[in-house]
Design a protein around this motif. Structure first.
Motif, short mmCIF file in Angstrom:
data_model
loop_
_atom_site.label_atom_id
_atom_site.label_comp_id
_atom_site.label_asym_id
_atom_site.label_seq_id
_atom_site.Cartn_x
_atom_site.Cartn_y
_atom_site.Cartn_z
N LYS A 176 0.94 -1.21 -0.12
CA LYS A 176 -0.04 0.08 0.04
C LYS A 176 0.89 1.27 -0.04
CE LYS A 176 -3.94 0.45 2.23
NZ LYS A 176 -4.69 0.77 1.25
N ALA A 177 2.09 1.40 0.57
CA ALA A 177 2.73 2.25 0.71
C ALA A 177 3.51 2.42 -0.60
CB ALA A 177 3.92 2.26 1.89
N LYS A 178 3.68 1.50 -1.32
CA LYS A 178 4.48 1.54 -2.51
C LYS A 178 3.46 2.11 -3.59
CE LYS A 178 8.12 -0.64 -5.25
NZ LYS A 178 8.95 -1.71 -5.52
N SER A 179 2.32 1.67 -3.68
CA SER A 179 1.37 1.84 -4.72
C SER A 179 0.59 2.93 -4.46
CB SER A 179 0.71 0.43 -4.82
OG SER A 179 -0.14 0.14 -3.86
N ARG A 180 -0.30 3.34 -5.65
CA ARG A 180 -1.62 4.11 -5.58
C ARG A 180 -2.78 3.56 -6.03
NH1 ARG A 180 0.66 9.73 -8.53
NH2 ARG A 180 2.67 10.30 -7.10
N THR A 181 -3.59 3.77 -5.24
CA THR A 181 -5.08 3.00 -5.71
C THR A 181 -5.76 4.04 -6.57
OG1 THR A 181 -6.11 4.26 -3.82
CG2 THR A 181 -5.42 1.82 -3.42
N GLY A 182 -6.75 3.63 -7.62
CA GLY A 182 -7.46 4.32 -8.42
C GLY A 182 -8.53 3.53 -8.93
N ALA A 183 -8.94 4.19 -10.18
CA ALA A 183 -10.29 3.55 -10.68
C ALA A 183 -10.09 2.54 -11.98
CB ALA A 183 -11.48 4.51 -11.29
N ALA A 184 -8.85 2.76 -12.33
CA ALA A 184 -8.31 1.77 -13.58
C ALA A 184 -8.60 0.59 -13.77
CB ALA A 184 -6.71 2.25 -13.80
N ARG A 185 -8.25 -0.30 -12.41
CA ARG A 185 -8.82 -1.59 -12.34
C ARG A 185 -10.29 -1.85 -12.70
NH1 ARG A 185 -8.69 -5.55 -7.29
NH2 ARG A 185 -8.16 -7.25 -8.38
N ALA A 186 -11.22 -0.96 -11.95
CA ALA A 186 -12.49 -1.35 -12.41
C ALA A 186 -12.80 -1.19 -13.63
CB ALA A 186 -13.52 -0.07 -11.53
N VAL A 187 -12.26 -0.27 -14.49
CA VAL A 187 -12.57 -0.30 -15.88
C VAL A 187 -12.23 -1.76 -16.66
CG1 VAL A 187 -11.79 0.91 -18.14
CG2 VAL A 187 -12.45 2.21 -15.94
N ALA A 188 -10.99 -2.01 -16.19
CA ALA A 188 -10.31 -3.33 -16.82
C ALA A 188 -11.29 -4.58 -16.53
CB ALA A 188 -8.86 -3.46 -16.28
N SER A 189 -11.98 -4.56 -15.26
CA SER A 189 -12.44 -5.65 -14.72
C SER A 189 -13.91 -6.16 -15.62
CB SER A 189 -12.83 -5.55 -13.49
OG SER A 189 -14.02 -4.47 -13.26
N ALA A 190 -14.29 -4.93 -16.36
CA ALA A 190 -15.61 -5.47 -17.27
C ALA A 190 -14.86 -6.18 -18.31
CB ALA A 190 -16.01 -4.15 -17.92
N GLN A 191 -13.93 -5.76 -19.17
CA GLN A 191 -13.38 -6.62 -20.18
C GLN A 191 -13.04 -8.16 -19.65
OE1 GLN A 191 -10.37 -4.27 -21.87
NE2 GLN A 191 -11.58 -3.43 -23.15
N GLU A 192 -12.29 -8.12 -18.29
CA GLU A 192 -11.84 -9.49 -17.93
C GLU A 192 -13.38 -10.20 -17.61
OE1 GLU A 192 -9.35 -8.60 -14.54
OE2 GLU A 192 -8.15 -7.64 -15.83
N ALA A 193 -14.19 -9.65 -17.16
CA ALA A 193 -15.50 -10.43 -16.82
C ALA A 193 -15.74 -11.11 -18.21
CB ALA A 193 -16.60 -9.61 -16.57
N ARG A 194 -15.82 -10.55 -19.36
CA ARG A 194 -16.20 -11.10 -20.65
C ARG A 194 -15.29 -12.13 -21.00
NH1 ARG A 194 -16.59 -5.24 -22.20
NH2 ARG A 194 -18.95 -4.71 -22.09
N LEU A 195 -13.99 -11.91 -20.71
CA LEU A 195 -13.15 -13.04 -21.02
C LEU A 195 -13.43 -14.18 -20.17
CD1 LEU A 195 -10.28 -13.98 -22.32
CD2 LEU A 195 -9.15 -12.90 -20.60
N LYS A 196 -13.53 -13.96 -18.86
CA LYS A 196 -13.98 -15.08 -17.88
C LYS A 196 -15.05 -16.01 -18.73
CE LYS A 196 -11.98 -13.02 -13.91
NZ LYS A 196 -12.08 -12.38 -12.49
N ASP A 197 -16.16 -15.10 -19.08
CA ASP A 197 -17.35 -15.90 -19.54
C ASP A 197 -17.02 -16.76 -20.84
OD1 ASP A 197 -19.06 -14.66 -17.86
OD2 ASP A 197 -19.60 -13.10 -19.14
N MET A 198 -15.86 -16.12 -21.60
CA MET A 198 -15.76 -17.02 -22.75
C MET A 198 -14.70 -18.17 -22.51
SD MET A 198 -14.96 -13.98 -25.63
CE MET A 198 -14.21 -12.92 -24.73
#
Length: 316
Positions: A176-198
């Motif tokens: 946590k000290a070395k990284s920054r949190t943000g919204a980028a991961r939530a955007v990627a998860s939509a595409q990853e969800a489609r990949l998991k379905d396939m």
């Protein structure tokens, strides 16, 4: 508690199936070599647990979503929960590693606690998907705590779970000290969800005739979008992925059963054994027969080593 595996078992979505009962202490400790996996490759998979990893020998290429990273011996990384990832040995020879795969509640404790709400949940829900660690970058704490946790698991002395929990907590604080949190991961998860379905659809149908249109339909997207997602995240076309899935399934059957090469080829979705043998050799580096002989020779050698060790211990 520490295990050395040569394969990763997943369900249809590519979610890793952990073999131990983790209800009371959700932690898996791996001490292995990526070279021992089929084709020196741990295929794309994901799990709800967090993962910390240290490479001891060789070089490994890690796929994280649609990105790739290379770790050298002595380096480590953090992989967040539900992130699609893969490992491929790069340098010749051993690619020895150690890793912890653990549930967030090992550190966070009861849901709603300060540990859960202030530290662990923000990291899991919106933290970085992946982070690299190197001693020269000031990450000595990561490696020190990793060694401490591994030693505690190796010895399993009374109360070792407390030592492991403290070490993993220190590592997550460092993450946590070395990284920054943000919204980028939530955007990627939509595409990853489609990949998991396939991937789920492919897992149930790769032994049958499968088209790109069928695969795309599993995620309710067009063929072009299906192809784009596969190229982006897995760096294969959908049908290349299906063929690799078939080859890896066949390799496992060659290692685990006495079935004929023809029967295994047909059972894994190939129309004839000659085409199967051609693809198998291109990917695995040997014919199916030679591959089976190599696996059996390796297992015989391991059995001989174990017998020799047992004899030495009994005579000491």
């Amino acid at each position: 508690m520490i295990q050395s595996r040569t394969s990763v078992f997943t369900d249809g979505e590519g979610k890793e199936l952990l073999e131990e009962d983790l209800r009371f202490f959700p932690l898996i400790v791996n001490d292995g070599d990526i070279r021992q996996y089929i084709a020196g490759h741990i295929p794309s998979h994901w799990h709800k647990e967090l993962e910390i990893f240290v490479l001891h020998k060789g070089s490994v290429r890690i796929g994280i979503g649609d990105c790739f990273y290379t770790l050298q011996a002595g380096e480590g990384c953090f992989i967040n929960a539900e992130v699609i990832h893969s490992f491929t040995a790069e340098a010749p020879g051993s690619c020895a590693f150690r890793s912890f795969v653990f549930g967030p509640d090992v550190v966070g404790g009861m849901p709603g606690s300060v540990f859960d709400t202030a530290y662990v949940r923000p990291l899991v829900e919106s933290g970085v998907p992946f982070l690299e660690f190197r001693e020269e970058d000031g990450d000595g704490l990561y490696f020190e705590q990793f060694r401490r946790a591994f030693q505690a698991c190796a010895e399993e002395c009374y109360g070792f779970e407390f030592q492991v929990r403290e070490a993993l907590s220190n590592i997550l604080l460092h993450v946590k000290a070395k990284s920054r949190t943000g919204a980028a991961r939530a955007v990627a998860s939509a595409q990853e969800a489609r990949l998991k379905d396939m991937l789920l659809w492919i897992d149930g149908h790769f032994r049958e005739g499968a088209s790109v249109s069928d695969i795309a339909g599993a995620a309710n997207i067009c063929v072009r979008e299906c192809q784009r997602i596969f190229r982006q995240y897995l760096h294969y076309s959908p049908m290349e992925y299906v063929q690799r899935k078939r080859i890896f399934a066949a390799a496992k059957q060659l290692a685990d059963t006495d079935g004929s090469v023809t029967d295994i080829a047909l059972g894994c979705g190939f129309s004839n054994s000659s085409y199967f043998c051609k693809l198998f050799k291109a990917l695995m580096g040997s014919t199916p027969g030679k591959y089976r002989e190599g696996v059996q020779a390796s297992l015989s050698g391991q059995a001989g080593t174990a017998k020799g060790l047992a004899k030495d211990l009994s005579s000491s």
